[in-house]
Write a protein that holds these residues in place. Structure first.
Motif, short mmCIF file in Angstrom:
data_model
loop_
_atom_site.label_atom_id
_atom_site.label_comp_id
_atom_site.label_asym_id
_atom_site.label_seq_id
_atom_site.Cartn_x
_atom_site.Cartn_y
_atom_site.Cartn_z
N LEU A 313 0.83 -1.21 0.00
CA LEU A 313 0.00 0.00 0.00
C LEU A 313 0.86 1.26 0.00
CD1 LEU A 313 -2.85 1.16 0.11
CD2 LEU A 313 -2.73 1.04 2.61
N SER A 316 2.26 1.72 -3.49
CA SER A 316 1.24 2.16 -4.45
C SER A 316 0.83 3.61 -4.23
CB SER A 316 0.01 1.24 -4.36
OG SER A 316 -0.61 1.35 -3.09
N GLN A 317 0.99 4.10 -3.00
CA GLN A 317 0.68 5.50 -2.70
C GLN A 317 1.90 6.41 -2.76
OE1 GLN A 317 -1.14 5.21 1.20
NE2 GLN A 317 -3.16 4.67 0.36
#
Length: 367
Positions: A313, A316-317
């Motif tokens: 996560l 991906s951010q």
């Protein structure tokens, strides 16, 4: 030309473990000292030559299903990569010394690759610094980073001649879609392997290659203190056009197997159809590596350790933190990290721009 043009035939005994004390390649005997590592169907051994007692590494790859085995196809591709960049004479990319393919009685194949032996990796250096609560000086970080960039520049600026392109077209015409060799090339892509790597003497075309698994463990330090890019099994043509969801999912699966998560670019985590993957994946990984040289871990590993963040996560951010006061490093060095870790690949610098920036900072640091 046959795909095995660069492979030297020789008699070599099979050694799945350390039960065999030596191995002979081209009439030179190598004593097996110890197992250095293993993974999947491959083993890496430290050996010493009986001729001069010099240390080498031997990589053995088992291919249970012979030529139809995926490990066989990927091994042939890895061997070609060891030879692909030789013509550039760069000390920053590993080159193999000998390769041997053995047809086993049961129909399987064993591939042996004789490689230079390096005593330590960049990861070993980082681990030692972390254990001793120490850090790498900025000038040393820049020296290593510049060397890695020089190696990647050769890959990213690779060119093929018109003769090679004709050879590739001939190969493609006689090769079915089920016999593709390109690791990290999903079925149906246009990025099949090219032919032999002759020195360009005519009109040539830029066909960038990407390493795809840049991380401190894949950077060895030579006796001269230079960083050397190793493990070329994941290296392939950099630019891949993703036309449909099936190709996207296939590439994600291959990336999961061959690209180490804390250093993996976000576009390989969630591959989007109608997109293009490029050599900018290596630039992202370089940013993670540079961060690790400064702070001991990939930026996303550090976030997981300190805040319990989910690595996937966070990647991906594009979420990561620079320590307070830059950990004692210059703001210019931190800016290089920030440039590399842009979520949009188009906003990341090229390897040429990155190398120029690092060289300029190194010159300023030495004034």
């Amino acid at each position: 030309m046959d795909i095995l043009w660069s492979i030297v035939g020789a008699c070599l005994p099979c050694f799945p473990d350390l039960s065999s004390p030596s191995v002979t390649i081209k009439d030179i005997k190598y004593r097996i000292v110890k197992l250095l590592g293993e993974g999947g169907f491959s083993y890496v051994y430290l050996v010493k030559s009986n001729n001069d007692n010099a240390p080498y590494a031997i990589k053995k790859i088992r291919c249970p299903f012979g030529s139809n085995d995926e490990s066989y196809k990927n091994s042939i591709k890895e061997i070609k990569n060891y030879h692909r960049f030789v013509k550039f004479g760069t000390p920053y990319i590993i080159q193999s010394i000998e390769e041997v393919i053995i047809n086993e009685p049961d129909g399987s194949k064993s591939i042996y690759i004789l490689l230079p032996y390096f005593e330590k990796s960049l990861q070993d250096i980082i681990n030692n610094l972390v254990l001793n609560d120490d850090k790498m000086p900025e000038d040393e970080i820049l020296k290593v980073f510049i060397g890695i960039c020089r190696g990647l520049k050769v890959m990213h600026n690779y060119k093929t001649t018109s003769d090679e392109q004709r050879h590739q077209q001939h190969d493609n015409a006689s090769t079915t879609s089920t016999d593709e060799e390109g690791l990290l090339l999903p079925p149906g892509s246009d990025d099949d392997e090219d032919g032999p790597t002759n020195i360009p003497t005519e009109l040539s075309e830029l066909i960038p290659y990407a390493h795809r698994d840049i991380k401190p463990a894949n950077v060895m330090i030579s006796a001269e203190g230079l960083p050397v890019l190793v493990d070329l099994g994941s290296c392939s043509k950099a630019r891949i056009k993703i036309r449909n969801r099936q190709q996207a999912l296939t590439l994600q699966d291959i990336a999961q197997e061959h690209c180490t998560l804390p250093y993996r670019a976000p576009e390989l985590l969630d591959v989007v159809k109608n997109s293009e993957i490029t050599e900018k994946t290596d630039i992202w990984s370089l940013g993670c590596l540079l961060y690790a040289c400064c702070f001991g871990y990939s930026p996303f590993e550090k976030l997981e350790i300190e805040q319990g963040a989910n690595i996937s996560l966070a990647i991906s951010q594009g979420k990561f933190l620079i320590p307070k006061n830059n950990g004692g490093y210059s703001s210019e060095l931190m800016d290089i990290i920030n440039q590399c870790l842009k979520l949009n690949p188009d906003k990341r610098p090229t390897i040429d721009k990155l190398l120029d920036t690092a060289l300029e900072l190194s010159r300023k640091s030495n004034y």
